[in-house]
Design an enzyme around this catalytic site. Structure first.
Site, PDB file in Angstrom:
ATOM      1  N   ALA A 187       0.974  -1.108   0.090  1.00  0.00           N
ATOM      2  CA  ALA A 187       0.123   0.178  -0.124  1.00  0.00           C
ATOM      3  C   ALA A 187       0.817   1.299   0.280  1.00  0.00           C
ATOM      4  O   ALA A 187       2.041   1.072   0.390  1.00  0.00           O
ATOM      5  CB  ALA A 187      -0.926  -0.097   1.305  1.00  0.00           C
ATOM      6  N   GLY A 231       0.477  -4.700   0.922  1.00  0.00           N
ATOM      7  CA  GLY A 231      -0.990  -4.848   0.333  1.00  0.00           C
ATOM      8  C   GLY A 231      -0.554  -5.499  -0.927  1.00  0.00           C
ATOM      9  O   GLY A 231      -1.559  -5.960  -1.532  1.00  0.00           O
ATOM     10  N   GLU A 282      -1.397  -9.134  -0.240  1.00  0.00           N
ATOM     11  CA  GLU A 282      -2.986  -9.211   0.422  1.00  0.00           C
ATOM     12  C   GLU A 282      -3.787  -9.159  -0.898  1.00  0.00           C
ATOM     13  O   GLU A 282      -4.699  -9.867  -1.088  1.00  0.00           O
ATOM     14  CB  GLU A 282      -3.194  -7.915   1.145  1.00  0.00           C
ATOM     15  CG  GLU A 282      -2.252  -8.351   2.580  1.00  0.00           C
ATOM     16  CD  GLU A 282      -2.678  -7.081   3.438  1.00  0.00           C
ATOM     17  OE1 GLU A 282      -2.117  -5.929   3.136  1.00  0.00           O
ATOM     18  OE2 GLU A 282      -3.271  -7.431   4.451  1.00  0.00           O
ATOM     19  N   GLU A 312       4.799  -5.450   6.890  1.00  0.00           N
ATOM     20  CA  GLU A 312       4.077  -4.159   7.768  1.00  0.00           C
ATOM     21  C   GLU A 312       4.620  -4.027   9.136  1.00  0.00           C
ATOM     22  O   GLU A 312       4.808  -2.921   9.637  1.00  0.00           O
ATOM     23  CB  GLU A 312       2.489  -4.432   7.791  1.00  0.00           C
ATOM     24  CG  GLU A 312       1.849  -4.235   6.663  1.00  0.00           C
ATOM     25  CD  GLU A 312       1.595  -5.634   5.610  1.00  0.00           C
ATOM     26  OE1 GLU A 312       2.485  -6.186   5.818  1.00  0.00           O
ATOM     27  OE2 GLU A 312       0.925  -5.509   4.621  1.00  0.00           O
TER      28      GLU A 312
HETATM   29  C1  3H9 Z   1       0.885  -1.979   3.543  1.00  0.00           C
HETATM   30  O1  3H9 Z   1       1.010  -2.594   2.425  1.00  0.00           O
HETATM   31  C2  3H9 Z   1      -0.208  -2.030   4.437  1.00  0.00           C
HETATM   32  C3  3H9 Z   1      -1.329  -3.061   4.069  1.00  0.00           C
HETATM   33  O2  3H9 Z   1      -1.151  -4.124   4.768  1.00  0.00           O
HETATM   34  C4  3H9 Z   1      -2.618  -2.463   4.331  1.00  0.00           C
HETATM   35  C5  3H9 Z   1      -3.362  -1.425   3.596  1.00  0.00           C
HETATM   36  C6  3H9 Z   1      -4.720  -1.025   3.967  1.00  0.00           C
HETATM   37  N1  3H9 Z   1       4.851   3.096  -0.850  1.00  0.00           N
HETATM   38  O3  3H9 Z   1      13.532   0.705  -1.446  1.00  0.00           O
HETATM   39  P1  3H9 Z   1      13.664   1.320  -2.658  1.00  0.00           P
HETATM   40  C7  3H9 Z   1       9.302   4.142  -2.601  1.00  0.00           C
HETATM   41  S1  3H9 Z   1       2.599  -1.253   3.990  1.00  0.00           S
HETATM   42  C8  3H9 Z   1       5.198   4.247  -1.065  1.00  0.00           C
HETATM   43  O4  3H9 Z   1      14.923   2.330  -2.625  1.00  0.00           O
HETATM   44  P2  3H9 Z   1      14.361  -0.925  -4.114  1.00  0.00           P
HETATM   45  C9  3H9 Z   1      10.641   4.469  -1.576  1.00  0.00           C
HETATM   46  O5  3H9 Z   1      10.318   5.496  -0.879  1.00  0.00           O
HETATM   47  C10 3H9 Z   1       3.641  -1.252   2.892  1.00  0.00           C
HETATM   48  N2  3H9 Z   1       6.448   4.571  -1.475  1.00  0.00           N
HETATM   49  O6  3H9 Z   1      13.814   0.465  -3.685  1.00  0.00           O
HETATM   50  C11 3H9 Z   1      11.660   5.152  -2.856  1.00  0.00           C
HETATM   51  O7  3H9 Z   1      11.150   6.390  -3.118  1.00  0.00           O
HETATM   52  P3  3H9 Z   1      12.336   7.337  -3.692  1.00  0.00           P
HETATM   53  C12 3H9 Z   1       4.188  -2.871   3.067  1.00  0.00           C
HETATM   54  C13 3H9 Z   1       7.360   3.252  -1.662  1.00  0.00           C
HETATM   55  O8  3H9 Z   1      14.038  -1.262  -5.556  1.00  0.00           O
HETATM   56  C14 3H9 Z   1      11.242   3.865  -4.043  1.00  0.00           C
HETATM   57  O9  3H9 Z   1      10.009   3.598  -3.739  1.00  0.00           O
HETATM   58  N3  3H9 Z   1       5.322  -2.770   2.151  1.00  0.00           N
HETATM   59  C15 3H9 Z   1       6.780   2.137  -1.197  1.00  0.00           C
HETATM   60  O10 3H9 Z   1      15.693  -1.199  -3.314  1.00  0.00           O
HETATM   61  C16 3H9 Z   1      12.092   2.919  -4.169  1.00  0.00           C
HETATM   62  O11 3H9 Z   1      12.248   2.293  -2.996  1.00  0.00           O
HETATM   63  C17 3H9 Z   1       6.468  -2.451   2.565  1.00  0.00           C
HETATM   64  O12 3H9 Z   1       6.754  -2.254   3.534  1.00  0.00           O
HETATM   65  C18 3H9 Z   1       5.491   1.933  -0.594  1.00  0.00           C
HETATM   66  N4  3H9 Z   1       5.138   1.003  -0.066  1.00  0.00           N
HETATM   67  O13 3H9 Z   1      13.203  -1.790  -2.933  1.00  0.00           O
HETATM   68  C19 3H9 Z   1       7.784  -2.525   1.445  1.00  0.00           C
HETATM   69  N5  3H9 Z   1       7.654   1.223  -1.104  1.00  0.00           N
HETATM   70  O14 3H9 Z   1      12.962   6.735  -5.024  1.00  0.00           O
HETATM   71  C20 3H9 Z   1       8.527  -1.306   1.473  1.00  0.00           C
HETATM   72  C21 3H9 Z   1       8.721   2.003  -1.705  1.00  0.00           C
HETATM   73  O15 3H9 Z   1      11.361   8.707  -3.731  1.00  0.00           O
HETATM   74  N6  3H9 Z   1       9.339  -1.397   0.219  1.00  0.00           N
HETATM   75  N7  3H9 Z   1       8.545   3.167  -1.882  1.00  0.00           N
HETATM   76  O16 3H9 Z   1      13.424   7.227  -2.516  1.00  0.00           O
HETATM   77  C22 3H9 Z   1      10.425  -2.002   0.121  1.00  0.00           C
HETATM   78  O17 3H9 Z   1      10.754  -2.862   0.963  1.00  0.00           O
HETATM   79  C23 3H9 Z   1      11.359  -1.519  -1.016  1.00  0.00           C
HETATM   80  O18 3H9 Z   1      11.132  -0.189  -1.356  1.00  0.00           O
HETATM   81  C24 3H9 Z   1      10.923  -2.652  -2.370  1.00  0.00           C
HETATM   82  C25 3H9 Z   1      11.938  -1.847  -3.373  1.00  0.00           C
HETATM   83  C26 3H9 Z   1      11.473  -3.852  -2.120  1.00  0.00           C
HETATM   84  C27 3H9 Z   1       9.595  -2.449  -2.486  1.00  0.00           C
END
Ligand code: 3H9
Length: 649
Positions: A64, A103, A106, A126
């Site tokens: 999300a 999400g 999910e 999360e």
């Molecule tokens: C959730 O899902 C809640 C649900 O259960 C319920 C909902 C109702 N949102 O890490 P990177 C941005 S909570 C917005 O350097 P990589 C990040 O800020 C979420 N932005 O790349 C960065 O921006 P910038 C659960 C996001 O290739 C850019 O993407 N999910 C999000 O090394 C690149 O990120 C997580 O906790 C996001 N969800 O790794 C996963 N994710 O370029 C969190 C990333 O402006 N994310 N950004 O600096 C990650 O683990 C890694 O970002 C990912 C990519 C593996 C996806």
């Protein structure tokens, strides 16, 4: 043409729904709205038999959209979208590549089928953001793969690779080759078969009570002050006891409660600060230099840790030590670190492979082909200057020279080099192969591409780089000095050291300031003070001076601030220390634990503020990252600058 967050096409009676919201296809309001429209459209389209849900670019869906979490929830919510997909008249197939996280996973659990590319990783991280899955993850995943397998994913951040996901039944097939073609072919094949049960329709078998107790103990140990993992278990158990509908309701209530919590705000702050630190805007246009071979001078604890970190990141390393005996000792220490690393990774055989590309030598000339050399010798200006003079003469003219100094001014090490533009500080934290922080300290002469290379090295090592200006102790050790000073001032004012240490543990640090000094050894700072005194500087007598002179150097000598019994690291209040230091102490008094912690954290934040005002750190995020990743500041409190701000608001 305006880009839509979800692309729609169809091919041979299969709808292709592609979430296209760079950089990670995070599910935001626009994506949710469009998905709602598309489910309806596909349901009503007689030319479509099934739908495939995909992600554009490098990943399926990173979760999300975390940016929305600071704002009120807007409908349609993700649970509503997933329920709509679940209720669709036609089967939906989620085709995962890269990652399906939070999400992102999910939404796949609302589909009839999940297929994955071999590179895919699936998880629910999360709790790392201080929340729990809020769109059914705690309810649907256990019903699909069983409680025992789902709990580590939901509450302990375990990610599953495609192969493991297949074995558990989380995905129905691992697809090779062109993703779209394979997904369409899969959808067409399953159309002829009876539909499998949806996740919500599947039964759930409870775990024995002793297994729940074991889970509770595990989580208690790992979660520390973050409430999210415990709350995730609460949501899971609610669903086990009361059924899917009640479980989904309870999960959502906990998710919404935690989404607004202080811990979640702190963890979100760090999430974005960490990402911003990896790629500072000012360096984005500067190409880093190639790094294919690294050298290290000095095989002490730091040098060996740095070698393990570099080697673990795939760089062949050459380590220079003083003599054959030191080479032997260093080699054994490095082998032990790499073996431990290999055991942790579950593949003990890699240790020998890693060691194969390690060269141990006594000759600095062997570093002539290195792209980067890190100096990690004794913290003495003359010794280090001599090393750099020799590196300057022996290394390739374009090799980067880095110092791991904690306190010395890198300008004084660059001074006199043929090319001072290639030198900078890369300050690792002990143990260097584990601690995430790298303080990057350029001099005014350091060339931008040298600086950019240090940042790209950090990324390669999986570390968090923070640029520091030059001052005594840089960002971290300067704040540490202030923190210790304040702890000592409290102690002198009559507060017991065990009360101070206990307060900081209760705040969330693994150890208090006096316990840490005993672990690290009181003799290091004693020798620094003595050296300053020898240079004619006025350094007031510190309690550590009295303790070290009495042979109390910390844990290694059986006593420092505390007493220790052999083979046991438990600190015991020391009558001997009380006697030795009695002349420095005021009458004993009490102070509430929370007040002690507030005082010490305020001291850290004050010093952080001064550091920012002097331009040593770019801003509060940098200070917070240094404290969290280098000094054990509790993550769920966000760092001293964030914490102070939050307390004030
Ligand atoms: C959730 O899902 C809640 C649900 O259960 C319920 C909902 C109702 N949102 O890490 P990177 C941005 S909570 C917005 O350097 P990589 C990040 O800020 C979420 N932005 O790349 C960065 O921006 P910038 C659960 C996001 O290739 C850019 O993407 N999910 C999000 O090394 C690149 O990120 C997580 O906790 C996001 N969800 O790794 C996963 N994710 O370029 C969190 C990333 O402006 N994310 N950004 O600096 C990650 O683990 C890694 O970002 C990912 C990519 C593996 C996806």
């Amino acid at each position: 043409m305006t880009r839509t967050a979800v692309e729609y096409a169809h091919h041979q009676r299969i709808a292709l729904v592609t979430i296209d919201n760079p950089p990670v296809n995070a599910i935001n309001l626009a994506v949710r709205n469009r998905l709602m429209e598309l489910v309806r459209e596909i349901d009503l389209d007689p030319a479509i038999d099934a739908a495939v849900l995909m992600g554009a670019g490098k990943v399926f869906v990173g979760g999300a959209d975390i940016n929305e979490f600071g704002r009120p929830v807007e409908a349609p919510t993700l649970p509503e979208v997933i329920a709509r997909i679940e209720g669709a008249r036609k089967p939906w197939v989620a085709a995962v590549h890269g990652v399906a996280l939070g999400g992102g996973l999910e939404i796949t659990l609302g589909c009839r089928y999940r297929i994955a590319s071999p590179d895919a990783k699936l998880g629910l991280p999360e709790v790392n953001l201080g929340i729990i899955p809020g769109a059914g993850g705690t309810q649907r995943l256990p019903r699909l793969i069983g409680l025992a397998e789902a709990i580590p994913v939901i509450a302990e951040m375990k990610t599953l690779a495609a192969k493991a996901a297949l074995a558990l039944g989380l995905v129905d097939s691992v697809i090779e080759g062109d993703r779209t073609a394979a997904a369409v072919a899969f959808a067409q094949t399953v159309l002829a078969k009876p539909l499998p049960a949806l996740c919500i329709e599947r039964p759930l078998t409870d775990l024995p009570s002793e297994t729940w107790s074991e889970v509770g103990r595990r989580i208690e140990k790992a979660a520390k002050g973050n409430p999210a993992p415990h709350r995730a278990i609460e949501a899971i158990r609610h669903g086990v006891g009361h059924g899917i509908e009640a479980g989904l309701k309870q999960e959502r209530a906990i998710f919404l409660e935690l989404r607004g919590s202080r811990e979640a705000a702190a963890l979100r702050h760090l999430f974005f600060a960490e990402r911003a630190a990896m790629r500072p805007a000012r360096l984005r246009e500067i190409a880093p230099l190639p790094l294919n071979r690294a050298g290290i001078v000095g095989g002490g604890t730091m040098g060996v840790g740095i070698a393990a970190a570099l080697r673990g990141a795939g760089l062949p390393v050459i380590l220079v030590e003083r003599d054959a005996e030191a080479v032997q000792r260093t080699g054994e220490a490095l082998e032990n670190l790499l073996a431990a690393r290999a055991r942790r990774s579950g593949d003990p055989a890699t240790a020998a492979l890693l060691m194969r590309d390690v060269t141990l030598t006594t000759s600095i000339d062997d570093l002539k082909d290195c792209d980067l050399v890190v100096e990690a010798v004794f913290e003495d200006l003359a010794v280090k200057r001599d090393v750099f003079a020799r590196l300057d003469a022996g290394c390739r003219a374009d090799a980067i020279l880095a110092t791991n100094t904690s306190y010395l001014d890198p300008r004084r090490l660059a001074d006199g080099l043929r090319d001072p533009g290639r030198l900078l500080g890369i300050h690792f934290f002990s143990p260097a192969h584990i601690m995430k922080l790298l303080e990057i300290v350029p001099t005014p002469d350091t060339r931008p591409e040298v600086l950019a290379t240090a940042f790209s090295l950090a990324q390669r090592l999986g570390k968090i780089p923070v640029q520091s200006g030059i001052c005594e102790g840089f960002i971290g050790n300067r704040i540490l000095r202030r923190y210790r000073g304040e702890a000592e001032a409290l102690w002198r004012s009559g507060i017991a050291i065990e009360a101070i240490d206990g307060a900081m543990r209760a705040f969330g640090f693994a150890m208090g300031p006096f316990e840490v000094q005993d672990l690290a050894g009181l003799d290091i700072s004693y020798l620094q003070r003595e050296a300053a005194r020898a240079r004619g500087e006025t350094v007031p007598e510190a309690p550590g001076d009295i303790l070290v002179r009495a042979g109390r150097k910390g844990q290694k000598s059986g006593g420092g601030w505390y007493d220790y019994v052999s083979g046991d690291r438990t600190p015991r209040v020391s009558p001997e220390t009380a006697r030795l230091l009695s002349s420095l102490l005021n009458e004993r008094r009490e102070m509430a634990s929370a007040e002690i912690a507030e005082r010490l954290v305020a001291a850290m934040a004050d010093e952080g503020g001064a550091i920012i005002a002097e331009g040593i750190a770019a801003g509060p995020n940098e200070v917070d990252l240094v404290e969290v990743h280098g000094y054990g500041f509790p993550r769920w409190k966000g760092g001293p600058m964030f914490y102070r701000n939050q307390q004030a608001s």
